[in-house]
Design an enzyme around this catalytic site. Structure first.
Site, mmCIF file in Angstrom:
data_model
loop_
_atom_site.group_PDB
_atom_site.id
_atom_site.type_symbol
_atom_site.label_atom_id
_atom_site.label_comp_id
_atom_site.label_asym_id
_atom_site.label_seq_id
_atom_site.Cartn_x
_atom_site.Cartn_y
_atom_site.Cartn_z
ATOM 1 C CD GLU A 67 -2.739 1.259 2.458
ATOM 2 O OE1 GLU A 67 -3.298 2.285 2.681
ATOM 3 O OE2 GLU A 67 -2.996 0.295 3.290
ATOM 4 C CG ASP A 73 -3.033 8.660 7.326
ATOM 5 O OD1 ASP A 73 -2.817 7.378 7.324
ATOM 6 O OD2 ASP A 73 -2.580 9.450 6.283
#
Length: 260
Positions: free
Chosen positions: A46, A57
């Site tokens: 990824e 994130d």
């Protein structure tokens, strides 16, 4: 057939998908890290396309994303660099909606497909935004995120339309700061399994190989990002950090093979 399902059926093992931020710690090192992941048994990688406001994130991936942006990383640069690299494993792009929309969904899908990408995760696009990615259909698997906090009916709906796999967020919080809720995770996996045959890969908060193997006992594998990037952040100034990274990736592969 989806490339990850091909691996699952051919190699009959749990899937290991490392996450790397494109361009971190620099372009040359990133390309080497891709090769290491391939050589040490990753089934896909990824690749985070850096974004200035990565709301999903945590601090580790934010640090790497900001560093890459400061070095001038852009989506066209991703395509340019990856055009010179050929891997035996597929890549999955992970980014945010405005990057894909500004690039042009169809153009993004075509360009990234040409350089080895087979899947697309748009972290801030929920189920309701699915139609925004319709131009990518047939080029990149459009992968949706579900959460252990999502109602079971919503998880079922996500599983029915997500392509390639369902990215199951393993608990509350951002990447690297998630406390894995094993009970809720099991319940959502059971819900998905009872309605579809789509693959299920948990991510967010998987900190070590033992935890990865435990979660893989009832999923199709795992996605690991912050734990790998944190290693790089802490050790990249040492002479042997690449060798240490390879050993870390290898340890996840071996742990998952033991869970198969």
């Amino acid at each position: 057939m989806d490339p990850l399902r091909e691996v699952l059926e051919k190699k009959k093992r749990k899937l290991f998908v490392p996450y790397l931020t494109f361009g971190y710690p620099d372009i040359a090192s990133f390309c080497t890290l891709l090769r290491i992941c391939e050589e040490e048994g990753a089934d896909a990688v990824e690749v985070g396309i850096p974004h200035s406001d990565p709301v999903a994130d945590g601090p580790v991936i934010q640090t790497t994303s900001f560093a890459a942006l400061k070095q001038g990383v852009t989506p066209p640069l991703v395509v340019e660099v990856m055009a010179g690299i050929r891997l035996s494993i597929p890549l999955i792009a992970m980014t945010y909606g405005n990057i894909v929309l500004q690039y042009g969904v169809g153009r993004f899908a075509r360009d990234f497909r040409k350089v080895g990408f087979r899947g697309l995760i748009v972290a801030d696009f929920p189920l309701e935004a699915w139609d925004f990615l319709k131009e990518a259909q047939g080029l990149l698997s459009r992968i949706l995120l579900a959460s252990v906090t999502s109602p079971l009916e919503r998880v079922r709906r996500i599983a029915e339309v997500s392509e390639g796999f369902v990215y199951l967020v393993s608990g509350k919080g951002v990447t690297g700061k998630t406390e894995v809720d094993v009970s809720a995770l099991r319940e959502r996996v059971a819900c998905i399994r009872s309605h579809t045959s789509v693959l299920v890969l948990p991510g967010f908060g998987i900190h070590d190989p033992h935890q990865a193997a435990t979660l893989a006992e009832y999923t199709d594998g795992v996605i690991v990002g912050s734990a790998l990037l944190e290693y790089i952040i802490r050790n990249r100034d040492t002479e042997t950090w690449m060798e240490g990274f390879a050993a870390l990736v290898r340890s996840y592969r071996r742990a998952l093979d033991g869970a198969a």
